[in-house]
Design a protein around this motif. Structure first.
Motif, mmCIF file in Angstrom:
data_model
loop_
_atom_site.group_PDB
_atom_site.id
_atom_site.type_symbol
_atom_site.label_atom_id
_atom_site.label_comp_id
_atom_site.label_asym_id
_atom_site.label_seq_id
_atom_site.Cartn_x
_atom_site.Cartn_y
_atom_site.Cartn_z
ATOM 1 N N GLY A 3 0.415 9.451 -2.029
ATOM 2 C CA GLY A 3 -0.787 8.985 -1.351
ATOM 3 C C GLY A 3 -0.547 7.704 -0.571
ATOM 4 N N LYS A 4 -1.321 7.549 0.494
ATOM 5 C CA LYS A 4 -1.149 6.375 1.363
ATOM 6 C C LYS A 4 -1.412 5.063 0.637
ATOM 7 C CE LYS A 4 -1.894 8.517 5.809
ATOM 8 N NZ LYS A 4 -2.598 8.486 7.072
ATOM 9 N N LEU A 5 -2.478 5.000 -0.144
ATOM 10 C CA LEU A 5 -2.792 3.760 -0.849
ATOM 11 C C LEU A 5 -1.660 3.386 -1.798
ATOM 12 C CD1 LEU A 5 -4.649 1.414 -1.521
ATOM 13 C CD2 LEU A 5 -5.797 2.894 -3.188
ATOM 14 N N ASN A 6 -1.160 4.359 -2.551
ATOM 15 C CA ASN A 6 -0.040 4.082 -3.451
ATOM 16 C C ASN A 6 1.189 3.636 -2.674
ATOM 17 O OD1 ASN A 6 -1.251 4.649 -5.990
ATOM 18 N ND2 ASN A 6 -1.129 6.825 -5.524
ATOM 19 N N GLY A 7 1.429 4.238 -1.514
ATOM 20 C CA GLY A 7 2.553 3.833 -0.678
ATOM 21 C C GLY A 7 2.423 2.392 -0.210
ATOM 22 N N TYR A 8 1.237 2.001 0.206
ATOM 23 C CA TYR A 8 0.998 0.615 0.634
ATOM 24 C C TYR A 8 1.193 -0.355 -0.525
ATOM 25 C CZ TYR A 8 -1.012 2.562 4.915
ATOM 26 O OH TYR A 8 -1.202 3.236 6.088
ATOM 27 N N LEU A 9 0.667 0.007 -1.692
ATOM 28 C CA LEU A 9 0.820 -0.852 -2.862
ATOM 29 C C LEU A 9 2.285 -0.973 -3.272
ATOM 30 C CD1 LEU A 9 -2.276 0.283 -4.964
ATOM 31 C CD2 LEU A 9 -2.005 -1.842 -3.663
ATOM 32 N N ASP A 10 3.028 0.124 -3.191
ATOM 33 C CA ASP A 10 4.464 0.081 -3.500
ATOM 34 C C ASP A 10 5.207 -0.820 -2.521
ATOM 35 O OD1 ASP A 10 4.281 1.729 -5.709
ATOM 36 O OD2 ASP A 10 4.845 3.545 -4.627
ATOM 37 N N SER A 11 4.892 -0.702 -1.239
ATOM 38 C CA SER A 11 5.533 -1.550 -0.224
ATOM 39 C C SER A 11 5.243 -3.021 -0.484
ATOM 40 C CB SER A 11 5.053 -1.168 1.177
ATOM 41 O OG SER A 11 5.503 0.116 1.511
ATOM 42 N N GLY A 44 13.207 1.534 3.001
ATOM 43 C CA GLY A 44 12.979 0.117 3.210
ATOM 44 C C GLY A 44 11.539 -0.173 2.830
ATOM 45 N N VAL A 45 10.988 -1.248 3.345
ATOM 46 C CA VAL A 45 9.618 -1.604 3.020
ATOM 47 C C VAL A 45 8.637 -0.570 3.562
ATOM 48 C CG1 VAL A 45 7.813 -3.337 3.331
ATOM 49 C CG2 VAL A 45 10.158 -4.058 2.874
ATOM 50 N N LEU A 46 8.883 -0.067 4.780
ATOM 51 C CA LEU A 46 7.913 0.835 5.409
ATOM 52 C C LEU A 46 8.430 2.220 5.765
ATOM 53 C CD1 LEU A 46 6.164 -1.725 7.780
ATOM 54 C CD2 LEU A 46 5.327 -0.848 5.593
ATOM 55 N N LYS A 47 9.744 2.398 5.842
ATOM 56 C CA LYS A 47 10.232 3.706 6.279
ATOM 57 C C LYS A 47 11.566 4.048 5.627
ATOM 58 C CE LYS A 47 12.496 1.974 10.412
ATOM 59 N NZ LYS A 47 12.743 2.163 11.815
ATOM 60 N N ILE A 53 6.629 -8.574 -2.532
ATOM 61 C CA ILE A 53 6.183 -9.700 -3.356
ATOM 62 C C ILE A 53 7.084 -9.915 -4.569
ATOM 63 C CG2 ILE A 53 4.308 -10.507 -4.849
ATOM 64 C CD1 ILE A 53 2.362 -9.237 -2.870
ATOM 65 N N SER A 54 7.475 -8.832 -5.224
ATOM 66 C CA SER A 54 8.248 -8.960 -6.458
ATOM 67 C C SER A 54 9.301 -7.860 -6.556
ATOM 68 C CB SER A 54 7.295 -8.908 -7.656
ATOM 69 O OG SER A 54 7.992 -9.161 -8.841
ATOM 70 N N PRO A 55 10.327 -7.926 -5.698
ATOM 71 C CA PRO A 55 11.323 -6.847 -5.665
ATOM 72 C C PRO A 55 12.067 -6.637 -6.988
ATOM 73 C CG PRO A 55 12.027 -8.706 -4.315
ATOM 74 C CD PRO A 55 10.621 -8.994 -4.761
ATOM 75 N N LYS A 56 12.245 -7.680 -7.772
ATOM 76 C CA LYS A 56 12.988 -7.538 -9.036
ATOM 77 C C LYS A 56 12.209 -6.758 -10.083
ATOM 78 C CE LYS A 56 15.997 -11.450 -8.471
ATOM 79 N NZ LYS A 56 16.547 -12.676 -8.995
ATOM 80 N N THR A 57 10.888 -6.682 -9.944
ATOM 81 C CA THR A 57 10.084 -5.942 -10.913
ATOM 82 C C THR A 57 9.653 -4.578 -10.381
ATOM 83 O OG1 THR A 57 7.978 -6.904 -10.192
ATOM 84 C CG2 THR A 57 9.207 -8.085 -11.922
ATOM 85 N N TYR A 58 10.135 -4.217 -9.194
ATOM 86 C CA TYR A 58 9.758 -2.925 -8.620
ATOM 87 C C TYR A 58 10.360 -1.812 -9.481
ATOM 88 C CZ TYR A 58 8.761 0.714 -5.276
ATOM 89 O OH TYR A 58 8.277 1.861 -4.687
ATOM 90 N N PRO A 59 9.553 -0.854 -9.970
ATOM 91 C CA PRO A 59 10.014 0.095 -10.977
ATOM 92 C C PRO A 59 10.768 1.330 -10.483
ATOM 93 C CG PRO A 59 7.710 0.470 -10.554
ATOM 94 C CD PRO A 59 8.120 -0.722 -9.724
#
Length: 121
Positions: free
Chosen positions: A12-20, A40-43, A25-31
């Motif tokens: 979903g788009k909202l989840n994609g935006y939140l993941d980006s 990358g961040v967007l593509k 904001i916190s790349p070390k905690t990205y799951p």
């Protein structure tokens, strides 16, 4: 043989935006190391897209919710995500575990690992 990629994220788009946003904001905690390696961040990363375009391998990609819809919630609970699975006649086996994916630096290492393991099969 089919390789089934399961991202540790929902669709979903909202989840994609939140993941980006989480990646920034916190790349070390990205799951999701698989997301981080291939996007990358967007593509999608160009090297990964080029691999997907040229490979003869049968590749299938799912977010967690999509994987659960296709394979059932019991299957989803069997694994730690992200993960790459091999599908043979409907049966799933681990191809690359979360721990292995977490240890890869970038999409080039992922590509080399996939090519080495599929050549060995």
């Amino acid at each position: 043989m089919k390789l089934v990629f399961v991202y540790n994220a929902n669709s979903g788009k909202l989840n994609g935006y939140l993941d980006s946003l989480h990646k920034v904001i916190s790349p070390k905690t990205y799951p999701c190391s698989l997301c981080d390696i291939t996007y990358g961040v967007l593509k999608i990363k160009p090297e990964w897209q080029a691999f997907k375009d040229r490979t003869n391998l049968n590749l299938e990609f799912h977010h967690l919710d999509e994987f659960e819809n296709k394979f059932g919630s019991i299957t989803r609970a069997r694994y730690t995500y992200p993960i790459i699975l091999e599908e043979h006649n409907g049966a799933l086996e681990i191809f690359l575990s979360k721990e292995e994916l977490d240890g890869l630096k970038d999409e080039n290492e992922l590509i080399k690992c996939i090519e080495a393991r599929t050549t060995a099969l």
